[in-house]
Scaffold this motif. Sequence first.
Motif, PDB file in Angstrom:
ATOM      1  N   GLY A 191      80.118  31.269 -10.283  1.00  0.00           N
ATOM      2  CA  GLY A 191      80.360  29.927  -9.791  1.00  0.00           C
ATOM      3  C   GLY A 191      81.488  29.254 -10.550  1.00  0.00           C
ATOM      4  N   GLU A 192      81.439  27.942 -10.612  1.00  0.00           N
ATOM      5  CA  GLU A 192      82.476  27.165 -11.273  1.00  0.00           C
ATOM      6  C   GLU A 192      82.621  27.579 -12.726  1.00  0.00           C
ATOM      7  OE1 GLU A 192      83.596  22.426 -11.900  1.00  0.00           O
ATOM      8  OE2 GLU A 192      81.818  23.006 -10.751  1.00  0.00           O
ATOM      9  N   GLY A 193      83.876  27.667 -13.183  1.00  0.00           N
ATOM     10  CA  GLY A 193      84.138  28.055 -14.563  1.00  0.00           C
ATOM     11  C   GLY A 193      83.870  29.522 -14.836  1.00  0.00           C
ATOM     12  N   ASP A 194      83.821  30.328 -13.771  1.00  0.00           N
ATOM     13  CA  ASP A 194      83.533  31.767 -13.904  1.00  0.00           C
ATOM     14  C   ASP A 194      82.214  32.022 -14.630  1.00  0.00           C
ATOM     15  OD1 ASP A 194      85.838  32.282 -12.557  1.00  0.00           O
ATOM     16  OD2 ASP A 194      86.959  33.061 -14.278  1.00  0.00           O
ATOM     17  N   LYS A 195      81.216  31.199 -14.308  1.00  0.00           N
ATOM     18  CA  LYS A 195      79.911  31.329 -14.946  1.00  0.00           C
ATOM     19  C   LYS A 195      78.879  31.845 -13.950  1.00  0.00           C
ATOM     20  CE  LYS A 195      81.050  29.770 -19.019  1.00  0.00           C
ATOM     21  NZ  LYS A 195      81.060  30.698 -20.191  1.00  0.00           N
ATOM     22  N   LEU A 196      77.954  32.637 -14.482  1.00  0.00           N
ATOM     23  CA  LEU A 196      76.842  33.164 -13.694  1.00  0.00           C
ATOM     24  C   LEU A 196      75.692  32.172 -13.787  1.00  0.00           C
ATOM     25  CD1 LEU A 196      76.291  35.905 -12.181  1.00  0.00           C
ATOM     26  CD2 LEU A 196      75.131  36.638 -14.264  1.00  0.00           C
ATOM     27  N   ALA A 199      79.428  28.548  -0.649  1.00  0.00           N
ATOM     28  CA  ALA A 199      80.634  27.809  -1.036  1.00  0.00           C
ATOM     29  C   ALA A 199      80.773  27.664  -2.548  1.00  0.00           C
ATOM     30  CB  ALA A 199      80.628  26.437  -0.371  1.00  0.00           C
ATOM     31  N   HIS A 200      79.654  27.641  -3.283  1.00  0.00           N
ATOM     32  CA  HIS A 200      79.744  27.444  -4.736  1.00  0.00           C
ATOM     33  C   HIS A 200      80.135  28.719  -5.477  1.00  0.00           C
ATOM     34  CE1 HIS A 200      75.627  29.062  -4.438  1.00  0.00           C
ATOM     35  NE2 HIS A 200      75.778  29.437  -5.689  1.00  0.00           N
ATOM     36  N   ILE A 201      80.103  29.853  -4.798  1.00  0.00           N
ATOM     37  CA  ILE A 201      80.524  31.109  -5.432  1.00  0.00           C
ATOM     38  C   ILE A 201      82.043  31.224  -5.328  1.00  0.00           C
ATOM     39  CG2 ILE A 201      80.398  33.631  -5.346  1.00  0.00           C
ATOM     40  CD1 ILE A 201      77.833  32.280  -6.369  1.00  0.00           C
ATOM     41  N   GLN A 202      82.699  31.270  -6.473  1.00  0.00           N
ATOM     42  CA  GLN A 202      84.161  31.276  -6.517  1.00  0.00           C
ATOM     43  C   GLN A 202      84.760  32.665  -6.711  1.00  0.00           C
ATOM     44  OE1 GLN A 202      86.119  28.363  -6.135  1.00  0.00           O
ATOM     45  NE2 GLN A 202      84.115  27.635  -5.464  1.00  0.00           N
ATOM     46  N   ILE A 231      87.292  39.796  -6.469  1.00  0.00           N
ATOM     47  CA  ILE A 231      87.652  39.102  -5.240  1.00  0.00           C
ATOM     48  C   ILE A 231      87.358  37.622  -5.492  1.00  0.00           C
ATOM     49  CG2 ILE A 231      87.075  38.754  -2.801  1.00  0.00           C
ATOM     50  CD1 ILE A 231      86.401  41.711  -2.606  1.00  0.00           C
ATOM     51  N   TYR A 232      88.362  36.761  -5.278  1.00  0.00           N
ATOM     52  CA  TYR A 232      88.164  35.358  -5.644  1.00  0.00           C
ATOM     53  C   TYR A 232      88.778  34.430  -4.595  1.00  0.00           C
ATOM     54  CZ  TYR A 232      92.998  35.729  -7.319  1.00  0.00           C
ATOM     55  OH  TYR A 232      94.358  35.939  -7.400  1.00  0.00           O
ATOM     56  N   ARG A 233      88.252  33.212  -4.574  1.00  0.00           N
ATOM     57  CA  ARG A 233      88.750  32.212  -3.636  1.00  0.00           C
ATOM     58  C   ARG A 233      90.099  31.671  -4.105  1.00  0.00           C
ATOM     59  NH1 ARG A 233      84.723  30.567   0.045  1.00  0.00           N
ATOM     60  NH2 ARG A 233      82.573  30.944  -0.670  1.00  0.00           N
TER      61      ARG A 233
END
Length: 203
Positions: free
Chosen positions: A63-68, A114-117, A174-176
């Motif tokens: 998610g945000e900040g590349d955090k799990l 949507a929250h998965i970046q 794979i990233y947004r």
Amino acid sequence: MAINLQKGQRVDLTKGNPGLSKIMVGLGWDPVQAKGGGGFLSSIFGGGGGQNVDCDASVLLLGEGDKLKSNKDVVYFGNLKSNDGSIQHTGDNLTGDGDGDDEQILIDLSRVPAHIQKLVFVVNIYDCVKRNQHFGMIQNAFIRIVNSANKQEMIQFNLTEDYSGKTSLVVGEIYRHGNDWKFAAVGTGTTAPGLSEIVRSYA
């Protein structure tokens, strides 16, 4: 025609491919074959046939900040499907023998929450400490992306570095990027002894 990437390169996945949603991510590897009767590997590991190295592919949904956010956001052989159903692991391969993909992950990009970046693809060696195994015993590792609709291979990244002493690999991401998705060829080796240690590094 597939785009062959080098380590560190990034490429658009959905931009230029309107309507792309369902993809298959294939990961593959082969055990290094020890020379019969001798050679470096034989002298260390004994015998002439080499060892089965059980590699496992996993996906971390960040998610945000590349955090799990949760352990449920890890798709691997013990949790074959994400909570929302957008990502599905087709199952474990215990040896890495044979041509083609050793493990496959099916992704519906349109259904990824949507929250998965970012989706991080990791390969680690099962029970590597107990078995005294590392990625110097693996060759021909790759990740590829296939358009599930027409079965055409879009991207391939072959990992050509020497990963001796490394026990896990961050293969690709794979990233947004705005409203689109991109792929990054990472190819970084780490000494994390198992998936749980990799997961903790993103917590």
